[in-house]
Design an enzyme around this catalytic site. Structure first.
Site, PDB file in Angstrom:
ATOM      1  N   GLY A 140       6.541   4.305   8.510  1.00  0.00           N
ATOM      2  CA  GLY A 140       5.852   5.588   8.542  1.00  0.00           C
ATOM      3  C   GLY A 140       6.069   6.234   9.897  1.00  0.00           C
ATOM      4  O   GLY A 140       7.068   5.971  10.573  1.00  0.00           O
ATOM      5  N   SER A 141       5.116   7.052  10.293  1.00  0.00           N
ATOM      6  CA  SER A 141       5.287   7.821  11.528  1.00  0.00           C
ATOM      7  C   SER A 141       5.092   6.931  12.752  1.00  0.00           C
ATOM      8  O   SER A 141       4.394   5.910  12.701  1.00  0.00           O
ATOM      9  CB  SER A 141       4.270   8.963  11.549  1.00  0.00           C
ATOM     10  OG  SER A 141       2.967   8.425  11.523  1.00  0.00           O
ATOM     11  N   THR A 142       5.662   7.355  13.858  1.00  0.00           N
ATOM     12  CA  THR A 142       5.530   6.594  15.102  1.00  0.00           C
ATOM     13  C   THR A 142       4.071   6.574  15.556  1.00  0.00           C
ATOM     14  O   THR A 142       3.589   5.555  16.066  1.00  0.00           O
ATOM     15  CB  THR A 142       6.479   7.195  16.166  1.00  0.00           C
ATOM     16  OG1 THR A 142       7.825   7.004  15.686  1.00  0.00           O
ATOM     17  CG2 THR A 142       6.341   6.514  17.507  1.00  0.00           C
TER      18      THR A 142
ATOM     19  N   CYS B  30      13.642   9.758   7.336  1.00  0.00           N
ATOM     20  CA  CYS B  30      13.589   9.215   8.701  1.00  0.00           C
ATOM     21  C   CYS B  30      14.973   9.223   9.328  1.00  0.00           C
ATOM     22  O   CYS B  30      15.118   9.408  10.529  1.00  0.00           O
ATOM     23  CB  CYS B  30      13.038   7.798   8.677  1.00  0.00           C
ATOM     24  SG  CYS B  30      14.024   6.681   7.673  1.00  0.00           S
TER      25      CYS B  30
ATOM     26  N   GLU C 125      10.335  15.008  15.751  1.00  0.00           N
ATOM     27  CA  GLU C 125      10.729  14.887  14.345  1.00  0.00           C
ATOM     28  C   GLU C 125      10.069  16.025  13.561  1.00  0.00           C
ATOM     29  O   GLU C 125       8.841  16.078  13.470  1.00  0.00           O
ATOM     30  CB  GLU C 125      10.261  13.530  13.820  1.00  0.00           C
ATOM     31  CG  GLU C 125      10.758  13.220  12.435  1.00  0.00           C
ATOM     32  CD  GLU C 125      10.279  11.864  11.930  1.00  0.00           C
ATOM     33  OE1 GLU C 125       9.084  11.538  12.079  1.00  0.00           O
ATOM     34  OE2 GLU C 125      11.115  11.134  11.361  1.00  0.00           O
TER      35      GLU C 125
ATOM     36  N   LYS D  34       0.850  -1.201   0.000  1.00  0.00           N
ATOM     37  CA  LYS D  34       0.000   0.000   0.000  1.00  0.00           C
ATOM     38  C   LYS D  34       0.880   1.242   0.000  1.00  0.00           C
ATOM     39  O   LYS D  34       1.478   1.600   1.010  1.00  0.00           O
ATOM     40  CB  LYS D  34      -0.934   0.056   1.214  1.00  0.00           C
ATOM     41  CG  LYS D  34      -2.030   1.102   0.947  1.00  0.00           C
ATOM     42  CD  LYS D  34      -2.677   1.660   2.186  1.00  0.00           C
ATOM     43  CE  LYS D  34      -1.892   2.723   2.858  1.00  0.00           C
ATOM     44  NZ  LYS D  34      -1.666   3.957   2.081  1.00  0.00           N
TER      45      LYS D  34
ATOM     46  N   GLY E 250       2.308   4.050  13.472  1.00  0.00           N
ATOM     47  CA  GLY E 250       2.884   2.744  13.830  1.00  0.00           C
ATOM     48  C   GLY E 250       2.288   2.209  15.126  1.00  0.00           C
ATOM     49  O   GLY E 250       1.990   1.014  15.239  1.00  0.00           O
TER      50      GLY E 250
ATOM     51  N   GLU F 154       8.982   0.325  11.055  1.00  0.00           N
ATOM     52  CA  GLU F 154      10.129   1.226  10.796  1.00  0.00           C
ATOM     53  C   GLU F 154       9.573   2.637  10.950  1.00  0.00           C
ATOM     54  O   GLU F 154       8.777   3.077  10.119  1.00  0.00           O
ATOM     55  CB  GLU F 154      10.645   1.049   9.355  1.00  0.00           C
ATOM     56  CG  GLU F 154      11.155  -0.329   9.015  1.00  0.00           C
ATOM     57  CD  GLU F 154      12.596  -0.541   9.414  1.00  0.00           C
ATOM     58  OE1 GLU F 154      13.204   0.380   9.991  1.00  0.00           O
ATOM     59  OE2 GLU F 154      13.104  -1.636   9.171  1.00  0.00           O
TER      60      GLU F 154
END
Ligand code: NAD
Length: 487
Positions: free
Chosen positions: A236-238, A292, A388, A184, A241, A258
């Protein structure tokens, strides 16, 4: 010749690619893909709903037994052909990422395409010799066979910032392991996947081994929760995630993550300034700061702080900002207006918190979602040093280098983060730098460079930068189950 983004042809990408075909029936919903440089519509992408996700997962399940039974050597050879097919179209793919996400054309061939090709080539070399089946003596005097069998159908969710590279980091180990995949892409960056599927066909990878569903969070949630998915591999983003991990936890579904980073580059007191400053700048500013693995916290010894700050300020001020298609541009636009606003707000809050903006941070004349690359002097407790930013903003932080262990404070500051993705250590003594690198709580560390990723080695984070590894033989371990046969 400068390729202007507006010269890109309109591209329409269907909602799904299933069993070797893009499904061309008009989707219920489409999303425009707009140029971050001109604001023009470059194309559109369909949104996969429940029916499309069901079909893609079913195709991957159908293809699983056949692909899982191919030999490791065959799978490695297929990954090598995929790498070659993408390499042959590297210019076109680099143009596409420049047009679609504003990746500077001076960076996109390597950063967006060669990285993907490198990872796939590494798997082409690794897969044939990977120990999918080993034996050992059993405690009862017989033999134990330890098999590594494919985990099954993988739902692979990819961010927009380096779409092909992240797709390769998932396809490489998943296909090497004998898994089949439903990919995706992010809705901001779906266009490369039309080329990727052509390369997959050219490589002779059987229909159904790789399928694609397009769309945003809703499509991602359909995929993550689908009963036919055995493992979710997310980059992707935390924040997202954490949501995916919670869903997978409730289903006892395998999941690797990740996620984001706030990585540190440590300058040891003996580092040579002229050799170090260009790497410190490029380590933050690659892909307009939207990486990242950006080395966004630059830790400087207090004894040399002033000279480094002068040199870094000059280097950041010299970066050229503008049209990413122009090969002399260092910094292009951010992905969209919201991202531009978010970066500006970070800089403005940093000022309010007492940080000093040494250069940059303002909005240059457009077109595009531009932010002038910024250098901010801060302390490690400030928001700008902890969160971030995902834009062209470097933070300089002074550390105390007076003690017997003159790196102790730098290591403490570097490790004082909820993230733990990557790091860098700069010194004229590379042995010493490697010893300091080993004290960092991060997944990989570059010594005297910004090369925080090796194509044939595992990549991933400590702490909230993720769970699991992709890349290298260790990456295959995330896509297998171990089965033991004792006789
Ligand atoms: P994002 O988390 O917003 O989205 C990533 C992907 O998840 C997209 O495909 C998105 O459509 C999908 N998604 C969003 N919500 C979802 C949900 N609820 N369920 C399932 N899927 C969902 O991230 P982004 O803005 O696309 O990318 C930037 C982020 O990615 C940054 O935080 C960056 O650090 C991180 N990143 C990490 C790595 C790494 O290897 N560690 C690499 C690249 C990017």
């Amino acid at each position: 010749m400068t390729l202007m983004p507006e010269s890109m042809p309109m591209v329409e990408v269907a909602a799904s690619y299933v069993a070797g075909k893009w499904i061309t029936e008009a989707p219920a919903e489409t999303i425009d893909v707009t140029s971050p440089t001109t604001g023009e519509v470059l194309g559109s992408v369909g949104v996969a709903g429940p029916a499309e996700v069901d079909a893609a997962v079913a195709a991957a399940r159908d293809a699983l037994p056949g692909w899982g039974q191919t030999s490791p050597a065959e799978r490695g050879a297929a990954l090598g052909r995929l790498a070659d097919a993408l390499a042959a179209r590297k210019g076109e793919l680099a143009d596409l990422t420049t047009a679609e996400i504003g990746s500077p054309r001076s960076w996109s061939t390597f950063g967006q395409v060669i990285t993907a090709v490198g990872v796939l080539k590494a798997y082409a070399a690794i897969t044939g010799d990977y120990p999918f089946c080993t034996t050992r003596p059993s405690m009862t005097g017989g033999t134990v066979l330890v098999r590594q069998v494919p985990v099954g159908v993988v739902g692979a969710i990819v961010p927009w910032n380096t779409p092909l590279f992240i797709a390769a980091l998932k396809l490489g180990p998943a296909l090497a392991a004998g898994c089949t995949v439903v990919l995706k892409p992010a809705p901001d960056a779906p266009l490369e996947f039309a080329v990727l599927t052509e390369a997959i066909e050219e490589a002779g990878i059987p229909d159904g081994v790789v399928n694609v569903v397009n769309g945003g969070a809703a499509t991602g949630e359909l995929l993550t929760g689908h009963a036919g998915i055995d493992k979710v591999s997310f980059t992707g983003s935390t924040a997202v995630g954490a949501r995916i991990a919670a869903k997978c936890g409730s289903l006892i579904r395998r999941c690797s993550l990740e996620l984001g980073g706030k990585s540190a580059a440590i300058v040891l007191p003996d580092a040579e300034l002229d050799n170090t400053v260009p790497g410190l700048v490029s380590g933050v500013m690659g892909n307009n700061g939207q990486l990242c693995a950006a080395l966004t916290r630059i830790l400087l010894p207090r004894s040399r702080y002033d000279e480094y700050v002068v040199a870094l300020t000059q280097a950041v001020a010299k970066l050229s900002v503008g049209n990413p298609a122009d090969r002399s541009t260092d910094i292009g636009p951010l992905i969209n207006e919201a991202a531009r606003d978010r970066v500006e707000e970070f800089v403005s809050r940093a000022r309010e918190e007492g940080a000093t903006v040494l250069v940059g941070g303002e909005r240059p004349d457009g077109p595009g979602w531009l932010v002038a690359p910024a250098l901010v002097a801060a302390t490690n407790d400030m928001e700008i040093a902890r969160e971030e930013v995902f834009g062209p903003v470097a933070v300089v932080i002074a550390y105390d280098d007076t003690g017997e262990d003159d790196a102790a404070d730098a290591v403490a500051i570097a490790n004082d983060s909820r993230y733990g993705l990557v790091g860098a250590v700069w010194s004229s003594d590379s042995e010493r730098a490697a010893a300091v690198a080993a004290r960092l709580q991060v997944g990989s560390v570059a010594v005297n460079s910004t090369a925080v990723l090796d194509f044939a080695s595992p990549f991933g984070g400590f702490k909230q930068s993720g769970i699991g590894r992709e890349g290298g033989p260790e990456g295959i371990a995330g896509f297998v189950e171990h089965q033991v046969i004792i006789r």
